[in-house]
Structures are given as structure tokens and as C-alpha cells.
Scaffold this motif. Structure first.
Motif, PDB file in Angstrom:
ATOM      1  N   TRP A 160       0.847  -1.189   0.000  1.00  0.00           N
ATOM      2  CA  TRP A 160       0.000   0.000   0.000  1.00  0.00           C
ATOM      3  C   TRP A 160       0.881   1.237   0.000  1.00  0.00           C
ATOM      4  CZ3 TRP A 160      -5.179  -0.212  -0.612  1.00  0.00           C
ATOM      5  CH2 TRP A 160      -5.807  -1.435  -0.381  1.00  0.00           C
ATOM      6  N   TYR A 161       0.489   2.196  -0.803  1.00  0.00           N
ATOM      7  CA  TYR A 161       1.137   3.499  -0.868  1.00  0.00           C
ATOM      8  C   TYR A 161       0.052   4.553  -0.695  1.00  0.00           C
ATOM      9  CZ  TYR A 161       5.231   1.108  -2.732  1.00  0.00           C
ATOM     10  OH  TYR A 161       6.316   0.278  -2.891  1.00  0.00           O
ATOM     11  N   ARG A 162       0.452   5.773  -0.381  1.00  0.00           N
ATOM     12  CA  ARG A 162      -0.531   6.842  -0.258  1.00  0.00           C
ATOM     13  C   ARG A 162       0.037   8.147  -0.783  1.00  0.00           C
ATOM     14  NH1 ARG A 162      -0.701   7.430   6.389  1.00  0.00           N
ATOM     15  NH2 ARG A 162       1.347   8.420   6.640  1.00  0.00           N
ATOM     16  N   GLN A 163      -0.890   9.006  -1.202  1.00  0.00           N
ATOM     17  CA  GLN A 163      -0.510  10.323  -1.713  1.00  0.00           C
ATOM     18  C   GLN A 163      -1.472  11.365  -1.183  1.00  0.00           C
ATOM     19  OE1 GLN A 163      -0.109  10.591  -5.985  1.00  0.00           O
ATOM     20  NE2 GLN A 163       1.233  12.362  -5.813  1.00  0.00           N
ATOM     21  N   ALA A 220       3.113   0.369   3.536  1.00  0.00           N
ATOM     22  CA  ALA A 220       3.463  -0.965   4.030  1.00  0.00           C
ATOM     23  C   ALA A 220       3.563  -1.930   2.858  1.00  0.00           C
ATOM     24  CB  ALA A 220       2.435  -1.477   5.032  1.00  0.00           C
ATOM     25  N   THR A 221       4.433  -2.928   2.997  1.00  0.00           N
ATOM     26  CA  THR A 221       4.535  -3.981   1.994  1.00  0.00           C
ATOM     27  C   THR A 221       4.583  -5.335   2.683  1.00  0.00           C
ATOM     28  OG1 THR A 221       6.958  -3.892   1.969  1.00  0.00           O
ATOM     29  CG2 THR A 221       5.795  -2.524   0.352  1.00  0.00           C
ATOM     30  N   ILE A 222       4.230  -6.376   1.928  1.00  0.00           N
ATOM     31  CA  ILE A 222       4.280  -7.732   2.456  1.00  0.00           C
ATOM     32  C   ILE A 222       4.685  -8.669   1.332  1.00  0.00           C
ATOM     33  CG2 ILE A 222       1.786  -8.032   2.045  1.00  0.00           C
ATOM     34  CD1 ILE A 222       1.762  -9.876   4.556  1.00  0.00           C
ATOM     35  N   THR A 223       5.630  -9.570   1.618  1.00  0.00           N
ATOM     36  CA  THR A 223       6.063 -10.527   0.613  1.00  0.00           C
ATOM     37  C   THR A 223       5.100 -11.710   0.579  1.00  0.00           C
ATOM     38  OG1 THR A 223       7.430 -11.804   2.147  1.00  0.00           O
ATOM     39  CG2 THR A 223       8.456  -9.890   1.079  1.00  0.00           C
ATOM     40  N   ARG A 224       5.283 -12.570  -0.402  1.00  0.00           N
ATOM     41  CA  ARG A 224       4.435 -13.739  -0.513  1.00  0.00           C
ATOM     42  C   ARG A 224       4.588 -14.621   0.735  1.00  0.00           C
ATOM     43  NH1 ARG A 224       1.421 -16.191  -4.174  1.00  0.00           N
ATOM     44  NH2 ARG A 224       1.164 -18.442  -4.053  1.00  0.00           N
ATOM     45  N   ASN A 231       6.917  -4.850   5.984  1.00  0.00           N
ATOM     46  CA  ASN A 231       7.710  -3.624   6.114  1.00  0.00           C
ATOM     47  C   ASN A 231       6.744  -2.460   6.232  1.00  0.00           C
ATOM     48  OD1 ASN A 231      10.122  -1.959   5.994  1.00  0.00           O
ATOM     49  ND2 ASN A 231       9.424  -1.363   3.961  1.00  0.00           N
ATOM     50  N   TYR A 232       7.011  -1.547   7.192  1.00  0.00           N
ATOM     51  CA  TYR A 232       6.109  -0.422   7.429  1.00  0.00           C
ATOM     52  C   TYR A 232       6.873   0.899   7.407  1.00  0.00           C
ATOM     53  CZ  TYR A 232       2.778  -3.879   9.244  1.00  0.00           C
ATOM     54  OH  TYR A 232       1.937  -4.947   9.392  1.00  0.00           O
ATOM     55  N   ALA A 233       6.189   1.945   6.984  1.00  0.00           N
ATOM     56  CA  ALA A 233       6.721   3.285   7.163  1.00  0.00           C
ATOM     57  C   ALA A 233       6.730   3.597   8.657  1.00  0.00           C
ATOM     58  CB  ALA A 233       5.855   4.300   6.422  1.00  0.00           C
ATOM     59  N   ASP A 234       7.710   4.364   9.094  1.00  0.00           N
ATOM     60  CA  ASP A 234       7.802   4.689  10.516  1.00  0.00           C
ATOM     61  C   ASP A 234       6.535   5.375  11.026  1.00  0.00           C
ATOM     62  OD1 ASP A 234      11.373   5.523  10.482  1.00  0.00           O
ATOM     63  OD2 ASP A 234      10.329   3.603  10.700  1.00  0.00           O
ATOM     64  N   VAL A 286       3.510   4.836  10.469  1.00  0.00           N
ATOM     65  CA  VAL A 286       2.328   4.000  10.692  1.00  0.00           C
ATOM     66  C   VAL A 286       2.624   2.781  11.568  1.00  0.00           C
ATOM     67  CG1 VAL A 286       1.424   4.733   8.459  1.00  0.00           C
ATOM     68  CG2 VAL A 286       2.579   2.504   8.651  1.00  0.00           C
ATOM     69  N   LYS A 287       3.879   2.587  11.943  1.00  0.00           N
ATOM     70  CA  LYS A 287       4.227   1.428  12.772  1.00  0.00           C
ATOM     71  C   LYS A 287       3.442   1.438  14.071  1.00  0.00           C
ATOM     72  CE  LYS A 287       8.931   0.520  11.116  1.00  0.00           C
ATOM     73  NZ  LYS A 287      10.366   0.600  11.427  1.00  0.00           N
ATOM     74  N   GLY A 288       2.912   0.286  14.420  1.00  0.00           N
ATOM     75  CA  GLY A 288       2.136   0.163  15.644  1.00  0.00           C
ATOM     76  C   GLY A 288       0.673   0.531  15.490  1.00  0.00           C
ATOM     77  N   ARG A 289       0.307   1.133  14.360  1.00  0.00           N
ATOM     78  CA  ARG A 289      -1.089   1.524  14.142  1.00  0.00           C
ATOM     79  C   ARG A 289      -1.708   0.772  12.956  1.00  0.00           C
ATOM     80  NH1 ARG A 289      -2.252   6.517  12.526  1.00  0.00           N
ATOM     81  NH2 ARG A 289      -0.260   6.865  11.453  1.00  0.00           N
ATOM     82  N   PHE A 290      -0.918   0.505  11.931  1.00  0.00           N
ATOM     83  CA  PHE A 290      -1.414  -0.177  10.730  1.00  0.00           C
ATOM     84  C   PHE A 290      -0.867  -1.594  10.673  1.00  0.00           C
ATOM     85  CE2 PHE A 290      -1.945   3.803   7.786  1.00  0.00           C
ATOM     86  CZ  PHE A 290      -2.707   4.418   8.778  1.00  0.00           C
ATOM     87  N   THR A 291      -1.677  -2.493  10.108  1.00  0.00           N
ATOM     88  CA  THR A 291      -1.249  -3.871   9.910  1.00  0.00           C
ATOM     89  C   THR A 291      -1.584  -4.313   8.495  1.00  0.00           C
ATOM     90  OG1 THR A 291      -1.619  -4.408  12.243  1.00  0.00           O
ATOM     91  CG2 THR A 291      -1.449  -6.254  10.702  1.00  0.00           C
ATOM     92  N   ILE A 292      -0.575  -4.801   7.782  1.00  0.00           N
ATOM     93  CA  ILE A 292      -0.800  -5.313   6.439  1.00  0.00           C
ATOM     94  C   ILE A 292      -0.863  -6.834   6.493  1.00  0.00           C
ATOM     95  CG2 ILE A 292       1.667  -5.415   5.853  1.00  0.00           C
ATOM     96  CD1 ILE A 292       0.871  -4.555   2.985  1.00  0.00           C
ATOM     97  N   SER A 293      -1.772  -7.400   5.698  1.00  0.00           N
ATOM     98  CA  SER A 293      -1.890  -8.854   5.626  1.00  0.00           C
ATOM     99  C   SER A 293      -2.325  -9.223   4.211  1.00  0.00           C
ATOM    100  CB  SER A 293      -2.893  -9.384   6.653  1.00  0.00           C
ATOM    101  OG  SER A 293      -4.179  -8.840   6.427  1.00  0.00           O
TER     102      SER A 293
END
Length: 121
Positions: A36-39, A49-53, A58-61, A63-70
């Protein structure tokens, strides 16, 4: 042809939560990293944030602790759970995925159309 379709954006009060979804469809052999990216208005697009297969995240600083990618590999879908939202999270959020359409084909970057997230009281 490959499509990424996002959903789940909207208006939320500060401190609230939203869950974004992005489903990939079309000619798909394999999906590598998804993210996910944002503008925000007047700013450049930035990584959220990104997630491998395999599930490495990996999170931007910011959003760490607030956002979760799955992701759900069986459904070719990536999610972004956003909690404790702040006004500075307001932006258009874009889904991204590296997709190989056929066996032996290189992975290409695909983008969704974007979904608006507005955090305001």
C-alpha cells in the motif's frame, strides 16, 4: 490483463479505524510482493506498508504500531487494517502488486485506482 481493485476507504474521525482491501484479478500466474502506498494533496506518493508472498512485512515509521498489512494468497488479496487514525493519514491510498501473468514471465508492477481515506472531526 490484470486489475487491482481497492475498497474500504471513507471518512473517519480521529482515533477511528478503517480496513482497506485490494483484490487482484485477471491473468495471474504468481504474485510476489504486495503493498500500500498513499498520496496526500501536494505531496509525493509514499510507501505505507509492503508484504512478501512469504509474509515478511515492512512499514513506514509513521504507521508502525497503528497499521497492519496482511494478505490472502488464495484470494490474491491484500489488506490494510488502519487503527488510531490521525488527520495526517488523510490521502488517496493505492494498492500495488508485482505480478507475473504467465509461467516464465517477468514480474510487472500493477497499481489500483486508489481509494480516498479522510480523517477528520
Amino acid at each position: 490483463q490484470v486489475q487491482l481493485v481497492e475498497s474500504g476507504g471513507g471518512l473517519v474521525h480521529p482515533g477511528g479505524s478503517l480496513r482497506l482491501s485490494c483484490a487482484a484479478s485477471g491473468s495471474i500466474f504468481s504474485i510476489n510482493a504486495m503493498g500500500w502506498y498513499r498520496q496526500a494533496p501536494g505531496k509525493e506518493r509514499e510507501l505505507v506498508a509492503t508484504i512478501t508472498r512469504g509474509g515478511n512485512r515492512n512499514y513506514a515509521d509513521s504507521v508502525k504500531g497503528r497499521f497492519t498489512i496482511s494478505r490472502d494468497n488464495a484470494k490474491n488479496t491484500v489488506y490494510l487494517q488502519m487503527n488510531s487514525l490521525k488527520p495526517e493519514d488523510t490521502a488517496v491510498y493505492y494498492c500495488n502488486a508485482a505480478i507475473a501473468s504467465y509461467i516464465g514471465r517477468s514480474y510487472l508492477d500493477y497499481w489500483g485506482q486508489g481509494t480516498q481515506v479522510t480523517v477528520s472531526s
